[in-house]
Design a protein around this motif. Structure first.
Motif, PDB file in Angstrom:
ATOM      1  N   GLU A 210       0.807  -1.289   0.099  1.00 62.45           N
ATOM      2  CA  GLU A 210      -0.080   0.071   0.012  1.00 62.45           C
ATOM      3  C   GLU A 210       0.731   1.317   0.056  1.00 62.45           C
ATOM      4  O   GLU A 210       0.424   2.294   0.112  1.00 62.45           O
ATOM      5  CB  GLU A 210      -0.744   0.048   1.374  1.00 62.45           C
ATOM      6  CG  GLU A 210      -0.251  -0.246   2.478  1.00 62.45           C
ATOM      7  CD  GLU A 210      -1.193  -0.457   3.640  1.00 62.45           C
ATOM      8  OE1 GLU A 210      -2.344   0.081   3.600  1.00 62.45           O
ATOM      9  OE2 GLU A 210      -0.710  -0.860   4.718  1.00 62.45           O
TER      10      GLU A 210
ATOM     11  N   LEU B 103      -3.722  -5.587  -1.833  1.00 62.72           N
ATOM     12  CA  LEU B 103      -3.377  -4.532  -2.241  1.00 62.72           C
ATOM     13  C   LEU B 103      -4.259  -3.428  -1.429  1.00 62.72           C
ATOM     14  O   LEU B 103      -5.388  -3.536  -1.191  1.00 62.72           O
ATOM     15  CB  LEU B 103      -3.873  -4.370  -3.706  1.00 62.72           C
ATOM     16  CG  LEU B 103      -2.875  -4.565  -4.882  1.00 62.72           C
ATOM     17  CD1 LEU B 103      -3.622  -4.301  -6.375  1.00 62.72           C
ATOM     18  CD2 LEU B 103      -1.582  -3.957  -4.464  1.00 62.72           C
TER      19      LEU B 103
ATOM     20  N   THR C 151      -5.413   0.141  -2.188  1.00 57.93           N
ATOM     21  CA  THR C 151      -5.393   0.894  -3.220  1.00 57.93           C
ATOM     22  C   THR C 151      -5.572   2.298  -2.763  1.00 57.93           C
ATOM     23  O   THR C 151      -5.208   3.362  -3.198  1.00 57.93           O
ATOM     24  CB  THR C 151      -6.452   0.406  -4.247  1.00 57.93           C
ATOM     25  OG1 THR C 151      -7.679   0.096  -3.607  1.00 57.93           O
ATOM     26  CG2 THR C 151      -5.904  -0.660  -5.099  1.00 57.93           C
ATOM     27  N   ASN C 152      -6.458   2.436  -1.727  1.00 61.31           N
ATOM     28  CA  ASN C 152      -6.634   3.753  -1.059  1.00 61.31           C
ATOM     29  C   ASN C 152      -5.477   4.491  -0.452  1.00 61.31           C
ATOM     30  O   ASN C 152      -5.241   5.681  -0.792  1.00 61.31           O
ATOM     31  CB  ASN C 152      -7.687   3.563   0.022  1.00 61.31           C
ATOM     32  CG  ASN C 152      -9.132   3.297  -0.402  1.00 61.31           C
ATOM     33  OD1 ASN C 152      -9.565   3.854  -1.325  1.00 61.31           O
ATOM     34  ND2 ASN C 152      -9.904   2.773   0.592  1.00 61.31           N
TER      35      ASN C 152
ATOM     36  N   LEU D 133      -8.627   7.691  -7.956  1.00 65.31           N
ATOM     37  CA  LEU D 133      -9.590   6.354  -7.906  1.00 65.31           C
ATOM     38  C   LEU D 133     -10.675   6.485  -8.998  1.00 65.31           C
ATOM     39  O   LEU D 133     -11.886   6.473  -8.600  1.00 65.31           O
ATOM     40  CB  LEU D 133     -10.092   5.932  -6.538  1.00 65.31           C
ATOM     41  CG  LEU D 133      -8.930   5.864  -5.493  1.00 65.31           C
ATOM     42  CD1 LEU D 133      -9.622   5.474  -4.303  1.00 65.31           C
ATOM     43  CD2 LEU D 133      -8.273   4.261  -5.848  1.00 65.31           C
TER      44      LEU D 133
ATOM     45  N   ARG E 100      -9.827   2.162 -13.194  1.00 63.48           N
ATOM     46  CA  ARG E 100      -8.410   2.455 -12.409  1.00 63.48           C
ATOM     47  C   ARG E 100      -7.231   2.213 -13.407  1.00 63.48           C
ATOM     48  O   ARG E 100      -6.245   1.501 -13.117  1.00 63.48           O
ATOM     49  CB  ARG E 100      -8.350   1.242 -11.558  1.00 63.48           C
ATOM     50  CG  ARG E 100      -9.470   1.101 -10.482  1.00 63.48           C
ATOM     51  CD  ARG E 100      -9.298   0.211  -9.484  1.00 63.48           C
ATOM     52  NE  ARG E 100      -9.586  -1.287  -9.985  1.00 63.48           N
ATOM     53  CZ  ARG E 100      -9.464  -2.239  -9.311  1.00 63.48           C
ATOM     54  NH1 ARG E 100      -9.170  -2.409  -8.063  1.00 63.48           N
ATOM     55  NH2 ARG E 100      -9.512  -3.651  -9.651  1.00 63.48           N
TER      56      ARG E 100
ATOM     57  N   MET F 290      -3.820   3.099 -11.846  1.00 66.35           N
ATOM     58  CA  MET F 290      -3.478   2.028 -10.946  1.00 66.35           C
ATOM     59  C   MET F 290      -2.721   0.642 -11.697  1.00 66.35           C
ATOM     60  O   MET F 290      -1.978  -0.235 -11.079  1.00 66.35           O
ATOM     61  CB  MET F 290      -4.514   1.576  -9.893  1.00 66.35           C
ATOM     62  CG  MET F 290      -4.921   2.347  -8.937  1.00 66.35           C
ATOM     63  SD  MET F 290      -4.072   2.384  -7.549  1.00 66.35           S
ATOM     64  CE  MET F 290      -4.815   3.790  -6.598  1.00 66.35           C
TER      65      MET F 290
ATOM     66  N   TRP G 215       0.647  -0.668 -11.487  1.00 66.53           N
ATOM     67  CA  TRP G 215       0.989  -1.127 -10.127  1.00 66.53           C
ATOM     68  C   TRP G 215       0.445  -2.474  -9.816  1.00 66.53           C
ATOM     69  O   TRP G 215       1.229  -3.398  -9.143  1.00 66.53           O
ATOM     70  CB  TRP G 215       0.818  -0.042  -9.108  1.00 66.53           C
ATOM     71  CG  TRP G 215       1.133   1.177  -9.488  1.00 66.53           C
ATOM     72  CD1 TRP G 215       2.320   1.426 -10.256  1.00 66.53           C
ATOM     73  CD2 TRP G 215       0.746   2.420  -8.961  1.00 66.53           C
ATOM     74  NE1 TRP G 215       2.582   3.076 -10.141  1.00 66.53           N
ATOM     75  CE2 TRP G 215       1.658   3.599  -9.758  1.00 66.53           C
ATOM     76  CE3 TRP G 215      -0.255   2.683  -8.304  1.00 66.53           C
ATOM     77  CZ2 TRP G 215       1.237   4.968  -9.227  1.00 66.53           C
ATOM     78  CZ3 TRP G 215      -0.706   4.176  -8.015  1.00 66.53           C
ATOM     79  CH2 TRP G 215       0.024   5.161  -8.668  1.00 66.53           C
ATOM     80  N   MET G 216      -0.821  -2.325 -10.126  1.00 70.31           N
ATOM     81  CA  MET G 216      -1.618  -3.757  -9.902  1.00 70.31           C
ATOM     82  C   MET G 216      -0.774  -5.051 -10.440  1.00 70.31           C
ATOM     83  O   MET G 216      -0.773  -6.030 -10.165  1.00 70.31           O
ATOM     84  CB  MET G 216      -2.830  -3.709 -10.268  1.00 70.31           C
ATOM     85  CG  MET G 216      -3.768  -2.684  -9.516  1.00 70.31           C
ATOM     86  SD  MET G 216      -5.461  -2.229 -10.134  1.00 70.31           S
ATOM     87  CE  MET G 216      -6.194  -3.874  -9.870  1.00 70.31           C
TER      88      MET G 216
ATOM     89  N   ASP H 235      -7.089  -8.099  -4.539  1.00 72.34           N
ATOM     90  CA  ASP H 235      -7.366  -6.849  -4.976  1.00 72.34           C
ATOM     91  C   ASP H 235      -7.788  -5.893  -3.814  1.00 72.34           C
ATOM     92  O   ASP H 235      -8.417  -6.239  -2.727  1.00 72.34           O
ATOM     93  CB  ASP H 235      -8.503  -6.864  -5.931  1.00 72.34           C
ATOM     94  CG  ASP H 235      -8.685  -5.390  -6.657  1.00 72.34           C
ATOM     95  OD1 ASP H 235      -7.651  -4.740  -6.620  1.00 72.34           O
ATOM     96  OD2 ASP H 235      -9.675  -5.124  -7.177  1.00 72.34           O
ATOM     97  N   GLY H 236      -7.839  -4.520  -3.896  1.00 79.16           N
ATOM     98  CA  GLY H 236      -8.245  -3.680  -3.017  1.00 79.16           C
ATOM     99  C   GLY H 236      -9.407  -3.642  -2.801  1.00 79.16           C
ATOM    100  O   GLY H 236     -10.402  -3.879  -3.571  1.00 79.16           O
TER     101      GLY H 236
END
Length: 298
Positions: free
Chosen positions: A127, A154, A156-157, A167, A171, A174, A177-178, A194-195
């Motif tokens: 994170e 993850l 994500t926030n 966000l 996405r 993101m 990175w994901m 996943d987040g």
């Protein structure tokens, strides 16, 4: 059937809310993260710790995998969280802010010093920007059995907060990175989740994001509300058509005339040997879900 652990739906439950901890025993989530960190105010940290550890010790959660998310070791609550979590013996402990392999090495030292049962695994929150930059080395920490690392989650926030990425739907900011984190996880045999989807009033938006994560290759999604469980459970399951086609591919490769063939045609589509593994995974996954459903009904 191969024994696999379903983690399609992994629901955060605030450790400071005893009614939520009790309700979790009836929810169809694959796993529960009993949270001592972000979902708990500073004034309720000690109460949450006692309630969560008591809940894990008392049991009654059935097939649901139980994970305790502790506060980071450098916080005023981290050391006691870890010690009490080990005493409670959950399936796993989720460590926040894992930004380098050194964090996992330090946790391994703590686990040994506290004589933690071998059954307790370690999950790592990914994170921070530093975690993304160090992700290959963090994943490689799994090779040291002392770390007990089995899963990436993850955050994500937090990634959005620290990077200023938006966000947005789809996405796009993101995705690099994901996928980089997913590749590192797969290279070392780790589960990756996943987040969260933040809009609890939009379960269909959650479903869309679950499907995206499934298409990207994630094992499941972390959730913040019970109405997100069904979208996650259905999205991270192979469809009936996918299972039907997978069985046809398996049957075709098992035929004697195809025993030495590298590629075959099934219903007008070419399949190579590598597709056999993918087909087998789909069938095993569907059988595990069917067994889980039967267990829940029975």
């Amino acid at each position: 059937m191969t024994d696999i652990r379903l983690r399609r739906s992994v629901l955060y439950m605030p450790g400071s809310n005893p009614r939520a901890l009790e309700k979790a025993k009836t929810l169809p989530a694959d796993a529960l993260i009993l949270d001592l960190e972000d979902a708990v105010s500073m004034e309720e940290k000690d109460l949450a710790r006692e309630q969560v550890c008591a809940a894990v010790k008392s049991g009654g959660y059935g097939h649901r995998e139980l994970i305790i998310r502790v506060n980071a070791p450098q916080t005023p609550w981290g050391e006691k969280d870890l010690r009490k979590a080990i005493e409670a013996k959950p399936d796993a402990i989720l460590m926040p802010k894992v930004s380098s392999p050194a964090v996992l090495e330090s946790i391994a030292d703590h686990l040994e010093a506290l004589d933690a049962p071998e059954s307790i695994a370690i999950w790592a929150m990914i994170e921070t920007p530093a975690a993304i930059l160090n992700i290959k080395d963090i994943a490689k920490a799994r090779r040291d059995r002392r770390t007990r690392l089995t899963c990436f989650v993850l955050g994500t926030n937090d990634l959005a907060k620290d990077t200023w990425a938006q966000l947005v739907k789809g996405r796009v900011p993101m995705l690099p990175w994901m996928m980089f984190t997913l590749a590192a996880a797969r290279a070392e045999g780790l589960t990756i989740l996943d987040g969260v989807w933040n809009d609890i009033g939009d379960p269909e938006g959650c479903r869309e994001e679950c499907r995206q994560a499934r298409d990207l290759g994630f094992d499941g999604k972390t959730l913040i509300h019970p109405n997100q469980i069904e979208p996650a459970n259905t999205s991270f399951a192979p469809t009936e058509e996918e299972v039907r086609r997978a069985r046809l591919v398996i049957e075709a490769f098992e035929k004697e005339e195809n025993a030495k063939r590298a590629a075959i045609k099934v219903e007008g589509r070419m399949y190579e040997r590598q597709h056999l593994g993918m087909a087998t995974r789909a069938v095993v996954w569907s059988e595990a879900i069917a067994a889980r459903d039967a267990e829940s009904r029975g």
